[in-house]
Design a protein around this motif. Structure first.
Motif, PDB file in Angstrom:
ATOM      1  N   VAL A 142     -16.771   3.188  38.233  1.00  0.00           N
ATOM      2  CA  VAL A 142     -16.710   1.725  38.131  1.00  0.00           C
ATOM      3  C   VAL A 142     -18.124   1.148  38.131  1.00  0.00           C
ATOM      4  CG1 VAL A 142     -15.917  -0.405  39.232  1.00  0.00           C
ATOM      5  CG2 VAL A 142     -14.406   1.583  39.150  1.00  0.00           C
ATOM      6  N   GLU A 143     -18.985   1.688  38.961  1.00  0.00           N
ATOM      7  CA  GLU A 143     -20.386   1.239  38.978  1.00  0.00           C
ATOM      8  C   GLU A 143     -21.046   1.459  37.619  1.00  0.00           C
ATOM      9  OE1 GLU A 143     -21.927   3.514  42.247  1.00  0.00           O
ATOM     10  OE2 GLU A 143     -21.225   2.068  43.743  1.00  0.00           O
ATOM     11  N   TYR A 144     -20.763   2.595  36.994  1.00  0.00           N
ATOM     12  CA  TYR A 144     -21.310   2.888  35.666  1.00  0.00           C
ATOM     13  C   TYR A 144     -20.786   1.885  34.642  1.00  0.00           C
ATOM     14  CZ  TYR A 144     -22.181   5.334  31.271  1.00  0.00           C
ATOM     15  OH  TYR A 144     -22.579   5.652  29.998  1.00  0.00           O
ATOM     16  N   LEU A 145     -19.490   1.613  34.682  1.00  0.00           N
ATOM     17  CA  LEU A 145     -18.856   0.657  33.764  1.00  0.00           C
ATOM     18  C   LEU A 145     -19.529  -0.716  33.892  1.00  0.00           C
ATOM     19  CD1 LEU A 145     -15.053   0.393  33.316  1.00  0.00           C
ATOM     20  CD2 LEU A 145     -16.338  -1.653  33.790  1.00  0.00           C
ATOM     21  N   VAL A 146     -19.739  -1.159  35.129  1.00  0.00           N
ATOM     22  CA  VAL A 146     -20.374  -2.463  35.372  1.00  0.00           C
ATOM     23  C   VAL A 146     -21.827  -2.448  34.903  1.00  0.00           C
ATOM     24  CG1 VAL A 146     -21.174  -4.004  37.224  1.00  0.00           C
ATOM     25  CG2 VAL A 146     -18.821  -3.136  37.238  1.00  0.00           C
ATOM     26  N   LYS A 147     -22.530  -1.358  35.186  1.00  0.00           N
ATOM     27  CA  LYS A 147     -23.939  -1.237  34.783  1.00  0.00           C
ATOM     28  C   LYS A 147     -24.094  -1.329  33.261  1.00  0.00           C
ATOM     29  CE  LYS A 147     -27.895   1.859  35.216  1.00  0.00           C
ATOM     30  NZ  LYS A 147     -28.359   3.160  35.683  1.00  0.00           N
ATOM     31  N   LYS A 148     -23.123  -0.786  32.526  1.00  0.00           N
ATOM     32  CA  LYS A 148     -23.158  -0.837  31.066  1.00  0.00           C
ATOM     33  C   LYS A 148     -22.808  -2.226  30.523  1.00  0.00           C
ATOM     34  CE  LYS A 148     -23.414   2.382  28.569  1.00  0.00           C
ATOM     35  NZ  LYS A 148     -24.530   2.934  27.806  1.00  0.00           N
ATOM     36  N   GLY A 149     -22.309  -3.113  31.384  1.00  0.00           N
ATOM     37  CA  GLY A 149     -21.938  -4.456  30.953  1.00  0.00           C
ATOM     38  C   GLY A 149     -20.560  -4.517  30.309  1.00  0.00           C
ATOM     39  N   TRP A 150     -19.760  -3.495  30.518  1.00  0.00           N
ATOM     40  CA  TRP A 150     -18.413  -3.455  29.942  1.00  0.00           C
ATOM     41  C   TRP A 150     -17.450  -4.274  30.796  1.00  0.00           C
ATOM     42  CZ3 TRP A 150     -18.638   2.564  29.366  1.00  0.00           C
ATOM     43  CH2 TRP A 150     -19.459   2.883  28.290  1.00  0.00           C
ATOM     44  N   ASN A 151     -16.422  -4.818  30.151  1.00  0.00           N
ATOM     45  CA  ASN A 151     -15.415  -5.615  30.846  1.00  0.00           C
ATOM     46  C   ASN A 151     -14.283  -4.706  31.315  1.00  0.00           C
ATOM     47  OD1 ASN A 151     -16.468  -8.345  30.459  1.00  0.00           O
ATOM     48  ND2 ASN A 151     -16.191  -7.872  28.297  1.00  0.00           N
ATOM     49  N   PRO A 152     -14.014  -4.666  32.623  1.00  0.00           N
ATOM     50  CA  PRO A 152     -12.961  -3.789  33.128  1.00  0.00           C
ATOM     51  C   PRO A 152     -11.566  -4.350  32.882  1.00  0.00           C
ATOM     52  CG  PRO A 152     -14.061  -4.917  34.933  1.00  0.00           C
ATOM     53  CD  PRO A 152     -14.757  -5.320  33.685  1.00  0.00           C
ATOM     54  N   ALA A 153     -10.639  -3.443  32.679  1.00  0.00           N
ATOM     55  CA  ALA A 153      -9.221  -3.785  32.562  1.00  0.00           C
ATOM     56  C   ALA A 153      -8.429  -2.636  33.175  1.00  0.00           C
ATOM     57  CB  ALA A 153      -8.820  -3.988  31.103  1.00  0.00           C
ATOM     58  N   ILE A 154      -7.243  -2.960  33.674  1.00  0.00           N
ATOM     59  CA  ILE A 154      -6.394  -1.965  34.312  1.00  0.00           C
ATOM     60  C   ILE A 154      -5.042  -1.972  33.615  1.00  0.00           C
ATOM     61  CG2 ILE A 154      -5.282  -1.291  36.486  1.00  0.00           C
ATOM     62  CD1 ILE A 154      -7.662  -2.879  37.843  1.00  0.00           C
ATOM     63  N   GLU A 155      -4.542  -0.769  33.335  1.00  0.00           N
ATOM     64  CA  GLU A 155      -3.227  -0.598  32.716  1.00  0.00           C
ATOM     65  C   GLU A 155      -2.456   0.465  33.485  1.00  0.00           C
ATOM     66  OE1 GLU A 155      -4.282  -1.601  28.065  1.00  0.00           O
ATOM     67  OE2 GLU A 155      -4.145   0.499  28.677  1.00  0.00           O
ATOM     68  N   HIS A 156      -1.133   0.449  33.308  1.00  0.00           N
ATOM     69  CA  HIS A 156      -0.294   1.453  33.965  1.00  0.00           C
ATOM     70  C   HIS A 156       0.926   1.755  33.095  1.00  0.00           C
ATOM     71  CE1 HIS A 156       2.887  -1.399  35.331  1.00  0.00           C
ATOM     72  NE2 HIS A 156       1.881  -2.254  35.212  1.00  0.00           N
ATOM     73  N   ILE A 157       1.536   2.920  33.343  1.00  0.00           N
ATOM     74  CA  ILE A 157       2.747   3.302  32.614  1.00  0.00           C
ATOM     75  C   ILE A 157       3.454   4.440  33.347  1.00  0.00           C
ATOM     76  CG2 ILE A 157       1.753   5.084  31.122  1.00  0.00           C
ATOM     77  CD1 ILE A 157       3.464   3.728  28.833  1.00  0.00           C
ATOM     78  N   GLU A 158       4.754   4.552  33.107  1.00  0.00           N
ATOM     79  CA  GLU A 158       5.526   5.657  33.656  1.00  0.00           C
ATOM     80  C   GLU A 158       5.059   6.944  32.977  1.00  0.00           C
ATOM     81  OE1 GLU A 158       6.873   3.070  31.999  1.00  0.00           O
ATOM     82  OE2 GLU A 158       8.106   1.966  33.435  1.00  0.00           O
ATOM     83  N   PRO A 159       4.927   8.034  33.728  1.00  0.00           N
ATOM     84  CA  PRO A 159       4.432   9.284  33.137  1.00  0.00           C
ATOM     85  C   PRO A 159       5.228   9.761  31.927  1.00  0.00           C
ATOM     86  CG  PRO A 159       4.409   9.456  35.517  1.00  0.00           C
ATOM     87  CD  PRO A 159       5.102   8.157  35.181  1.00  0.00           C
ATOM     88  N   GLU A 160       6.538   9.550  31.940  1.00  0.00           N
ATOM     89  CA  GLU A 160       7.352  10.039  30.817  1.00  0.00           C
ATOM     90  C   GLU A 160       7.147   9.249  29.521  1.00  0.00           C
ATOM     91  OE1 GLU A 160      10.105   7.410  33.368  1.00  0.00           O
ATOM     92  OE2 GLU A 160       8.553   8.915  33.733  1.00  0.00           O
ATOM     93  N   HIS A 161       6.520   8.080  29.615  1.00  0.00           N
ATOM     94  CA  HIS A 161       6.301   7.254  28.416  1.00  0.00           C
ATOM     95  C   HIS A 161       4.839   7.178  27.989  1.00  0.00           C
ATOM     96  CE1 HIS A 161      10.413   6.008  28.550  1.00  0.00           C
ATOM     97  NE2 HIS A 161      10.275   5.483  29.756  1.00  0.00           N
ATOM     98  N   MET A 162       3.959   7.894  28.659  1.00  0.00           N
ATOM     99  CA  MET A 162       2.531   7.715  28.416  1.00  0.00           C
ATOM    100  C   MET A 162       2.094   8.054  27.000  1.00  0.00           C
ATOM    101  SD  MET A 162       0.725  10.761  30.459  1.00  0.00           S
ATOM    102  CE  MET A 162       0.441  12.295  29.636  1.00  0.00           C
ATOM    103  N   MET A 163       2.815   8.925  26.312  1.00  0.00           N
ATOM    104  CA  MET A 163       2.416   9.328  24.966  1.00  0.00           C
ATOM    105  C   MET A 163       3.143   8.557  23.865  1.00  0.00           C
ATOM    106  SD  MET A 163       0.212  11.648  25.526  1.00  0.00           S
ATOM    107  CE  MET A 163      -0.100  13.319  25.090  1.00  0.00           C
ATOM    108  N   SER A 164       4.197   7.831  24.216  1.00  0.00           N
ATOM    109  CA  SER A 164       5.030   7.261  23.166  1.00  0.00           C
ATOM    110  C   SER A 164       5.050   5.740  23.118  1.00  0.00           C
ATOM    111  CB  SER A 164       6.470   7.766  23.332  1.00  0.00           C
ATOM    112  OG  SER A 164       6.976   7.368  24.591  1.00  0.00           O
ATOM    113  N   SER A 165       4.276   5.082  23.963  1.00  0.00           N
ATOM    114  CA  SER A 165       4.283   3.619  23.916  1.00  0.00           C
ATOM    115  C   SER A 165       2.974   3.063  24.463  1.00  0.00           C
ATOM    116  CB  SER A 165       5.467   3.074  24.722  1.00  0.00           C
ATOM    117  OG  SER A 165       5.364   3.454  26.074  1.00  0.00           O
TER     118      SER A 165
END
Length: 118
Positions: free
Chosen positions: A37-60
């Motif tokens: 996270v420190e690296y992401l902030v240092k690069k000036g990138w905008n953070p975002a968080i996502e989540h999904i059920e493991p069984e759907h991670m590849m199909s949606s």
């Protein structure tokens, strides 16, 4: 020349699936996540968080946890949002994304909490 390894990741075996940066490594410890996270902030990138059920991670598409945190530079605030997402969705994979304004793409994407695999 060295031999290429097969990581045995298969769609038919959810426990074997590999995804995102660092997925071939053991799960990250909290201090390792903080450094990312420190690296992401240092690069000036905008953070975002996502989540999904493991069984759907590849199909949606993954579900967005709130809006991206445009301009957020407080590492602890980013980590607390990721933890809040994980607590609200304990069975799901949670990933952190760093959006790069200049290239108009993801600078990084990594699963920081792994959900249960079947």
């Amino acid at each position: 020349m060295s031999e290429v390894m097969d990581y045995k990741s298969r769609l038919s075996d959810p426990a074997s699936r590999k995804f995102e940066t660092f997925s071939y490594l053991p799960a990250m410890k909290p201090e390792q996540i903080k450094k990312e996270v420190e690296y992401l902030v240092k690069k000036g990138w905008n953070p975002a968080i996502e989540h999904i059920e493991p069984e759907h991670m590849m199909s949606s598409y993954w579900y967005m946890w709130k809006l991206p945190m445009f301009g957020e530079t407080d590492v602890d605030r980013i980590l607390s949002e990721a933890e809040a997402c994980h607590k609200a969705n304990p069975e799901n994979h949670v990933r952190l994304i760093g959006y790069d304004n200049f290239s108009q793409s993801q600078g990084t994407s990594m699963v920081i909490y792994r959900g249960k695999t079947v």
